[in-house]
Design a protein around this motif. Structure first.
Motif, PDB file in Angstrom:
ATOM      1  N   LEU A 244       1.370 121.485 -83.405  1.00 39.96           N
ATOM      2  CA  LEU A 244       1.574 120.847 -84.700  1.00 39.96           C
ATOM      3  C   LEU A 244       2.598 119.719 -84.630  1.00 39.96           C
ATOM      4  CD1 LEU A 244       1.481 123.865 -87.186  1.00 39.96           C
ATOM      5  CD2 LEU A 244      -0.165 121.997 -87.003  1.00 39.96           C
ATOM      6  N   VAL A 245       3.551 119.803 -83.701  1.00 39.39           N
ATOM      7  CA  VAL A 245       4.533 118.717 -83.563  1.00 39.39           C
ATOM      8  C   VAL A 245       4.103 117.733 -82.476  1.00 39.39           C
ATOM      9  CG1 VAL A 245       6.395 120.165 -84.422  1.00 39.39           C
ATOM     10  CG2 VAL A 245       6.040 119.969 -81.946  1.00 39.39           C
ATOM     11  N   GLY A 246       2.880 117.899 -81.955  1.00 41.98           N
ATOM     12  CA  GLY A 246       2.338 116.930 -81.020  1.00 41.98           C
ATOM     13  C   GLY A 246       2.652 117.171 -79.567  1.00 41.98           C
ATOM     14  N   ALA A 247       3.127 118.363 -79.212  1.00 45.30           N
ATOM     15  CA  ALA A 247       3.448 118.678 -77.811  1.00 45.30           C
ATOM     16  C   ALA A 247       2.423 119.648 -77.256  1.00 45.30           C
ATOM     17  CB  ALA A 247       4.841 119.270 -77.705  1.00 45.30           C
ATOM     18  N   ASP A 248       2.190 119.550 -75.946  1.00 46.19           N
ATOM     19  CA  ASP A 248       1.180 120.372 -75.272  1.00 46.19           C
ATOM     20  C   ASP A 248       1.868 121.411 -74.405  1.00 46.19           C
ATOM     21  OD1 ASP A 248      -0.906 121.505 -73.934  1.00 46.19           O
ATOM     22  OD2 ASP A 248      -1.609 119.652 -72.993  1.00 46.19           O
ATOM     23  N   ALA A 249       1.779 122.679 -74.827  1.00 47.87           N
ATOM     24  CA  ALA A 249       2.438 123.752 -74.080  1.00 47.87           C
ATOM     25  C   ALA A 249       1.857 123.898 -72.677  1.00 47.87           C
ATOM     26  CB  ALA A 249       2.301 125.071 -74.839  1.00 47.87           C
ATOM     27  N   ALA A 250       0.621 123.442 -72.466  1.00 47.61           N
ATOM     28  CA  ALA A 250      -0.026 123.608 -71.162  1.00 47.61           C
ATOM     29  C   ALA A 250       0.182 122.417 -70.235  1.00 47.61           C
ATOM     30  CB  ALA A 250      -1.521 123.856 -71.362  1.00 47.61           C
ATOM     31  N   ALA A 251       0.881 121.387 -70.694  1.00 48.07           N
ATOM     32  CA  ALA A 251       1.079 120.210 -69.844  1.00 48.07           C
ATOM     33  C   ALA A 251       1.826 120.590 -68.567  1.00 48.07           C
ATOM     34  CB  ALA A 251       1.855 119.140 -70.612  1.00 48.07           C
ATOM     35  N   ARG A 252       1.401 120.049 -67.423  1.00 43.53           N
ATOM     36  CA  ARG A 252       1.996 120.399 -66.130  1.00 43.53           C
ATOM     37  C   ARG A 252       3.198 119.480 -65.875  1.00 43.53           C
ATOM     38  NH1 ARG A 252      -3.407 120.071 -65.111  1.00 43.53           N
ATOM     39  NH2 ARG A 252      -3.170 118.217 -63.796  1.00 43.53           N
ATOM     40  N   ILE A 253       4.339 119.905 -66.396  1.00 47.27           N
ATOM     41  CA  ILE A 253       5.578 119.132 -66.271  1.00 47.27           C
ATOM     42  C   ILE A 253       6.491 119.844 -65.284  1.00 47.27           C
ATOM     43  CG2 ILE A 253       7.606 118.269 -67.514  1.00 47.27           C
ATOM     44  CD1 ILE A 253       5.816 118.233 -70.046  1.00 47.27           C
ATOM     45  N   GLU A 254       7.008 119.084 -64.327  1.00 48.48           N
ATOM     46  CA  GLU A 254       7.847 119.665 -63.282  1.00 48.48           C
ATOM     47  C   GLU A 254       9.275 119.126 -63.391  1.00 48.48           C
ATOM     48  OE1 GLU A 254       6.035 118.823 -59.569  1.00 48.48           O
ATOM     49  OE2 GLU A 254       4.190 119.926 -60.009  1.00 48.48           O
ATOM     50  N   LEU A 255      10.227 119.986 -63.037  1.00 47.93           N
ATOM     51  CA  LEU A 255      11.636 119.595 -62.990  1.00 47.93           C
ATOM     52  C   LEU A 255      11.941 119.060 -61.597  1.00 47.93           C
ATOM     53  CD1 LEU A 255      14.440 119.600 -64.388  1.00 47.93           C
ATOM     54  CD2 LEU A 255      14.770 121.896 -63.453  1.00 47.93           C
ATOM     55  N   ARG A 256      12.254 117.780 -61.499  1.00 48.57           N
ATOM     56  CA  ARG A 256      12.558 117.167 -60.210  1.00 48.57           C
ATOM     57  C   ARG A 256      14.030 117.290 -59.849  1.00 48.57           C
ATOM     58  NH1 ARG A 256       7.988 117.482 -57.775  1.00 48.57           N
ATOM     59  NH2 ARG A 256       6.335 116.062 -58.522  1.00 48.57           N
ATOM     60  N   ARG A 257      14.907 117.274 -60.857  1.00 51.16           N
ATOM     61  CA  ARG A 257      16.338 117.371 -60.571  1.00 51.16           C
ATOM     62  C   ARG A 257      17.049 117.933 -61.799  1.00 51.16           C
ATOM     63  NH1 ARG A 257      20.942 112.930 -60.469  1.00 51.16           N
ATOM     64  NH2 ARG A 257      22.530 114.010 -59.238  1.00 51.16           N
ATOM     65  N   PHE A 258      18.000 118.820 -61.548  1.00 52.75           N
ATOM     66  CA  PHE A 258      18.867 119.332 -62.603  1.00 52.75           C
ATOM     67  C   PHE A 258      20.241 119.532 -61.973  1.00 52.75           C
ATOM     68  CE2 PHE A 258      19.664 122.998 -65.822  1.00 52.75           C
ATOM     69  CZ  PHE A 258      20.484 122.167 -66.571  1.00 52.75           C
ATOM     70  N   ALA A 259      21.173 118.658 -62.319  1.00 55.79           N
ATOM     71  CA  ALA A 259      22.506 118.693 -61.718  1.00 55.79           C
ATOM     72  C   ALA A 259      23.559 118.733 -62.809  1.00 55.79           C
ATOM     73  CB  ALA A 259      22.724 117.461 -60.830  1.00 55.79           C
ATOM     74  N   VAL A 260      24.728 119.275 -62.471  1.00 58.59           N
ATOM     75  CA  VAL A 260      25.844 119.342 -63.402  1.00 58.59           C
ATOM     76  C   VAL A 260      27.088 118.777 -62.736  1.00 58.59           C
ATOM     77  CG1 VAL A 260      26.375 121.721 -62.698  1.00 58.59           C
ATOM     78  CG2 VAL A 260      27.213 120.861 -64.891  1.00 58.59           C
ATOM     79  N   ASP A 261      27.851 118.002 -63.507  1.00 58.81           N
ATOM     80  CA  ASP A 261      29.084 117.415 -62.985  1.00 58.81           C
ATOM     81  C   ASP A 261      30.144 117.411 -64.096  1.00 58.81           C
ATOM     82  OD1 ASP A 261      30.866 116.051 -61.284  1.00 58.81           O
ATOM     83  OD2 ASP A 261      30.254 114.123 -62.147  1.00 58.81           O
ATOM     84  N   PRO A 262      31.292 118.068 -63.871  1.00 54.12           N
ATOM     85  CA  PRO A 262      31.619 118.890 -62.698  1.00 54.12           C
ATOM     86  C   PRO A 262      31.022 120.285 -62.837  1.00 54.12           C
ATOM     87  CG  PRO A 262      33.456 118.885 -64.224  1.00 54.12           C
ATOM     88  CD  PRO A 262      32.428 117.965 -64.821  1.00 54.12           C
ATOM     89  N   GLY A 263      30.958 120.970 -61.743  1.00 54.92           N
ATOM     90  CA  GLY A 263      30.449 122.334 -61.766  1.00 54.92           C
ATOM     91  C   GLY A 263      31.520 123.352 -62.104  1.00 54.92           C
ATOM     92  N   ARG A 264      32.772 122.901 -62.134  1.00 50.45           N
ATOM     93  CA  ARG A 264      33.888 123.790 -62.499  1.00 50.45           C
ATOM     94  C   ARG A 264      34.813 123.018 -63.436  1.00 50.45           C
ATOM     95  NH1 ARG A 264      39.093 125.580 -60.641  1.00 50.45           N
ATOM     96  NH2 ARG A 264      39.228 127.880 -60.588  1.00 50.45           N
ATOM     97  N   LEU A 265      35.117 123.621 -64.579  1.00 49.22           N
ATOM     98  CA  LEU A 265      35.939 122.927 -65.565  1.00 49.22           C
ATOM     99  C   LEU A 265      36.757 123.938 -66.355  1.00 49.22           C
ATOM    100  CD1 LEU A 265      34.138 123.615 -68.273  1.00 49.22           C
ATOM    101  CD2 LEU A 265      32.850 121.620 -67.570  1.00 49.22           C
ATOM    102  N   THR A 266      37.716 123.414 -67.108  1.00 44.63           N
ATOM    103  CA  THR A 266      38.542 124.286 -67.944  1.00 44.63           C
ATOM    104  C   THR A 266      38.011 124.283 -69.372  1.00 44.63           C
ATOM    105  OG1 THR A 266      40.069 122.481 -68.452  1.00 44.63           O
ATOM    106  CG2 THR A 266      40.579 123.858 -66.549  1.00 44.63           C
ATOM    107  N   ILE A 267      38.383 125.320 -70.111  1.00 46.19           N
ATOM    108  CA  ILE A 267      37.966 125.423 -71.510  1.00 46.19           C
ATOM    109  C   ILE A 267      38.425 124.177 -72.267  1.00 46.19           C
ATOM    110  CG2 ILE A 267      38.296 126.710 -73.655  1.00 46.19           C
ATOM    111  CD1 ILE A 267      38.582 129.242 -71.931  1.00 46.19           C
ATOM    112  N   GLY A 268      37.498 123.572 -72.986  1.00 50.05           N
ATOM    113  CA  GLY A 268      37.775 122.348 -73.723  1.00 50.05           C
ATOM    114  C   GLY A 268      37.220 121.111 -73.053  1.00 50.05           C
ATOM    115  N   GLU A 269      36.890 121.190 -71.760  1.00 53.13           N
ATOM    116  CA  GLU A 269      36.341 120.037 -71.051  1.00 53.13           C
ATOM    117  C   GLU A 269      34.819 119.998 -71.174  1.00 53.13           C
ATOM    118  OE1 GLU A 269      39.599 119.189 -67.527  1.00 53.13           O
ATOM    119  OE2 GLU A 269      37.882 120.491 -67.069  1.00 53.13           O
ATOM    120  N   ALA A 270      34.256 118.846 -70.786  1.00 47.22           N
ATOM    121  CA  ALA A 270      32.814 118.632 -70.903  1.00 47.22           C
ATOM    122  C   ALA A 270      32.178 118.516 -69.530  1.00 47.22           C
ATOM    123  CB  ALA A 270      32.524 117.381 -71.725  1.00 47.22           C
ATOM    124  N   ALA A 271      30.939 118.960 -69.441  1.00 49.67           N
ATOM    125  CA  ALA A 271      30.116 118.784 -68.241  1.00 49.67           C
ATOM    126  C   ALA A 271      28.965 117.849 -68.588  1.00 49.67           C
ATOM    127  CB  ALA A 271      29.574 120.120 -67.759  1.00 49.67           C
TER     128      ALA A 271
END
Length: 365
Positions: A244-271
């Protein structure tokens, strides 16, 4: 920044007393305001509203009709508005519960000053026939706040208010109200209709999808409300909601990259999350992707259920990678405390989790 509960503090109560004294010179202002600071100081917001409603009950005339006359006269003042009127709605709900025919118009009158969505709920439970007769009339009221009261006050799972369990079990009494308001000229009202549909979706997903499908054909305003109300089902990856919102649940979409920076942080900081997606190069045509991310926050008793955050919506073409970034701050907010530990973050596309990364959160010094 002062605490939120101070919106209903001693200063607000004194302004309320001033307004009611102007409306009714016999109002016992000194008694109403005596000891306010000590009384309200330790209380949280809802308890402060209840405490002031108790004081109103003692200060306004014993006859409910006479008490309503005072409030109606107070509404002649443009400065009788905002948080000070919330205890008035609570007073009306308590004292007027056996007088719905006079109490309900008062709640409608108060609603443009501060929504009566909470105070109307006891009347829905105690006097459903009378209350719904008023609600149906209010769907065509000239004031958008009164029309919104119809859709918001009847929400089965309205936040910060008691749930309406009979409407959780059977929301059908609300459907004609929503049908009347879904293409309302006011975005304020339409957003409320969408939120109401989202409430229904949590307990009756088939009904929610059926309503949304019907509303989609009524024009752009109703379609917007329908899409807004499908957000929980879209996040869950329900195929008919995604369609209904125009998206196809069966579409073959692959994740090529998922990275986080930094991987370690203190409370209050952003990644910063970096996400690359690609639609399978063999796909016959482009596909729309509803892209979210989920954070599994560490709780006092272990990892909590994931919290879903909307990221974006993209149209992907076969074999053409798309990269996006998002900064997410691991900070305390009013509804969530951040605890040290390993917080897992997922990428979710059209309701499917495609990959995860971990963020190590440590206490601030």
């Amino acid at each position: 920044m002062p605490p939120f509960k101070d919106e209903v503090g001693p200063a607000t109560a004194r302004r309320l007393a001033d307004e009611l004294t102007r409306a009714w010179p016999a109002f016992p202002r000194r008694r109403f305001t005596r000891g306010l600071d000590a009384h309200l100081g330790p209380l949280e917001l809802s308890a402060r509203v209840d405490a002031l409603a108790d004081r109103l009950n003692a200060a306004l005339p014993d006859d409910f009709a006479d008490a309503l006359d005072v409030l109606w006269r107070a509404l002649d003042s443009p400065t009788f508005t905002g948080w000070m009127t919330l205890p008035c709605g609570t007073f009306v709900a308590r004292r007027g519960i056996d007088h719905p025919d006079t109490a309900l118009p008062m709640l409608a009158g108060l609603s443009p000053r501060f929504s009566s969505e909470g105070p109307i709920r006891p009347f829905i439970e105690a006097h459903p026939d009378i209350t719904y007769a008023h609600l149906h009339r209010w769907t065509s009221d000239d004031d958008e706040h009164v029309r919104r009261l119809v859709s918001e006050g009847t929400r089965p799972r309205l936040p910060w208010a008691p749930q309406l369990r009979s409407l959780i079990a059977d929301p059908s009494p609300n459907v004609p109200l929503l049908d009347a308001l879904v293409d309302d000229p006011s975005p304020y009202v339409r957003r409320s209709v969408g939120n109401h549909l989202n409430d229904i979706a949590k307990d009756h997903p088939d009904l929610a999808v059926d309503l949304a499908r019907r509303w989609m054909s009524r024009g752009s305003d109703a379609a917007w409300a329908a899409r807004h109300g499908l957000r929980t089902l879209v996040k869950q990856g329900r195929p008919d909601a995604l369609a209904l919102v125009g998206a196809d649940a069966a579409a073959r979409i692959e994740l090529r990259r998922f990275a986080v920076d930094p991987g370690r942080l203190t409370i209050g900081e952003a990644a910063t999350f970096t996400i690359s997606l690609e639609l399978d190069k063999g796909a016959a045509e482009p596909a729309d992707a509803v892209i979210d991310y989920r954070v599994h926050y560490v709780g006092a008793a272990g990892t909590k259920a994931p919290k879903v955050f909307k990221l974006t919506r993209r149209r992907l073409r076969p074999g053409e990678p798309v990269t996006m970034t998002r900064r997410h701050r691991f900070e305390h907010v009013s509804i969530r405390r951040i605890r040290p530990g390993r917080h897992t973050v997922d990428v979710q596309v059209n309701g499917r989790v495609l990959g995860s990364v971990d963020v190590e959160v440590v206490p601030a010094d």
